[in-house]
Design a protein around this motif. Structure first.
Motif, mmCIF file in Angstrom:
data_model
loop_
_atom_site.group_PDB
_atom_site.id
_atom_site.type_symbol
_atom_site.label_atom_id
_atom_site.label_comp_id
_atom_site.label_asym_id
_atom_site.label_seq_id
_atom_site.Cartn_x
_atom_site.Cartn_y
_atom_site.Cartn_z
ATOM 1 N N GLY A 174 0.796 -1.218 0.000
ATOM 2 C CA GLY A 174 0.000 0.000 0.000
ATOM 3 C C GLY A 174 0.830 1.271 0.000
ATOM 4 O O GLY A 174 1.808 1.404 -0.748
ATOM 5 N N LEU A 175 0.452 2.204 0.883
ATOM 6 C CA LEU A 175 1.089 3.526 0.925
ATOM 7 C C LEU A 175 2.576 3.441 1.300
ATOM 8 O O LEU A 175 3.325 4.390 1.061
ATOM 9 C CB LEU A 175 0.346 4.406 1.932
ATOM 10 N N ALA A 176 2.985 2.332 1.870
ATOM 11 C CA ALA A 176 4.398 2.179 2.246
ATOM 12 C C ALA A 176 5.310 2.256 1.031
ATOM 13 O O ALA A 176 6.494 2.599 1.158
ATOM 14 C CB ALA A 176 4.613 0.845 2.971
ATOM 15 N N TRP A 177 4.768 1.972 -0.162
ATOM 16 C CA TRP A 177 5.583 2.085 -1.376
ATOM 17 C C TRP A 177 6.069 3.514 -1.599
ATOM 18 O O TRP A 177 7.123 3.730 -2.207
ATOM 19 C CB TRP A 177 4.787 1.615 -2.596
ATOM 20 N N SER A 178 5.295 4.486 -1.148
ATOM 21 C CA SER A 178 5.715 5.885 -1.326
ATOM 22 C C SER A 178 6.994 6.167 -0.544
ATOM 23 O O SER A 178 7.722 7.113 -0.854
ATOM 24 C CB SER A 178 4.605 6.840 -0.880
ATOM 25 N N PHE A 179 7.275 5.365 0.489
ATOM 26 C CA PHE A 179 8.516 5.506 1.258
ATOM 27 C C PHE A 179 9.641 4.674 0.644
ATOM 28 O O PHE A 179 10.776 5.144 0.502
ATOM 29 C CB PHE A 179 8.264 5.072 2.712
ATOM 30 N N PHE A 180 9.308 3.435 0.271
ATOM 31 C CA PHE A 180 10.354 2.534 -0.206
ATOM 32 C C PHE A 180 10.789 2.848 -1.642
ATOM 33 O O PHE A 180 11.933 2.564 -2.010
ATOM 34 C CB PHE A 180 9.897 1.081 -0.105
#
Length: 276
Positions: A43-49
């Motif tokens: 999910g939104l964690a991709w925006s960090f990774f």
């Protein structure tokens, strides 16, 4: 008369549209950000990774494979080189995301043009807002790495949002222009992809301006991203306050670009329904 009012072209009208539709812009920006990662496991964690992974790849190739050096005392380690590189990537990524999405903004929202009374001029605000969110995540990553390396963040980092402001205005202007132009010329979407790829290498993302011969430096400084990238590095890494004279010039250019883009959008929007 009422229809005429919806197509006013003054800078004041663009600001008024933003303020009157601020709730709609915020909701649609949130929906666009969440929709990008919909269905993915992380999910939104991709925006960090995503920025972390890209930074690792670029750092490996440029500092290990090609053995590039920045030419300053701050790039002694690969980690420092990564931070310097990341500032340029962050700024270029924001601009390229807005530019590459703009040509299809109206084409991908045909229902808003034909069936619903919708403030079409707010669509570029939503694209810029989404790009700003991802830039903010990237900035967070950069600050974490900077603190891990030097345990210190220069006080001049507080100027970074102000340094970005001319770029935000200019990107908004390009978004208005390209979203309207993309309705009439569908090929423009292919051109922007090539343009932003070329712009990455014609901007000081992977190298400092000072490494070029003086005869070429003047051409690189005509690139609007050059001032933003150089001043961004000064404020975030080297602890140097921005050149306020240059910033005023950049703000004037960004404001003029925003107004010209808005003017073109308002003048051409009457034909959207006929073309689509």
């Amino acid at each position: 008369m009422s229809n005429y009012k919806r197509h006013l072209t003054s800078p004041k009208e663009s600001v008024a549209s933003f303020w009157q539709n601020r709730q709609l812009i915020m909701q649609m920006t949130k929906r666009e950000i969440l929709g990008r990662y919909k269905g993915s496991i992380m999910g939104l964690a991709w925006s960090f990774f995503n920025p972390v992974l890209m930074l690792a790849v670029y750092t490996f190739f440029f500092s290990v494979v090609f053995k590039s050096r920045w030419g300053t005392e701050a790039d002694d380690s690969k980690a420092s080189f990564a931070v310097i590189l990341f500032v340029g990537m962050l700024i270029h990524s924001f601009f390229s995301e807005v530019i590459n999405r703009a040509p299809t903004l109206i084409l991908s929202n045909i229902n808003y043009v034909k069936k619903v009374v919708f403030p079409l001029e707010t669509l570029p605000f939503i694209t810029v807002g989404s790009a700003l969110f991802h830039s903010a995540i990237g900035l967070f990553v950069l600050i974490l790495i900077q603190l891990a390396i030097s345990q210190n963040l220069p006080w001049t980092a507080v100027f970074f949002p102000a340094i970005l402001l001319p770029l935000i205005l200019g990107s908004l202007g390009f978004a208005w222009f390209l979203s309207a132009f993309g309705v009439y010329a569908r090929d423009i979407g292919q051109v922007t992809g090539v343009f932003t790829s070329v712009l990455m290498f014609l901007s000081p993302v992977f190298y400092p301006v000072s490494t070029l011969q003086p005869a070429y430096q003047i051409y690189l400084k005509l690139n609007p991203l050059t001032f933003i990238i150089e001043e961004g590095r000064n404020s975030l890494i080297y602890g140097i306050p921005p050149s306020w004279t240059g910033w005023c010039v950049a703000m004037a250019a960004g404001g003029l670009t925003a107004w010209l883009g808005f003017w073109f959008f308002q003048k051409t929007r009457k034909g959207f329904a006929d073309v689509l």
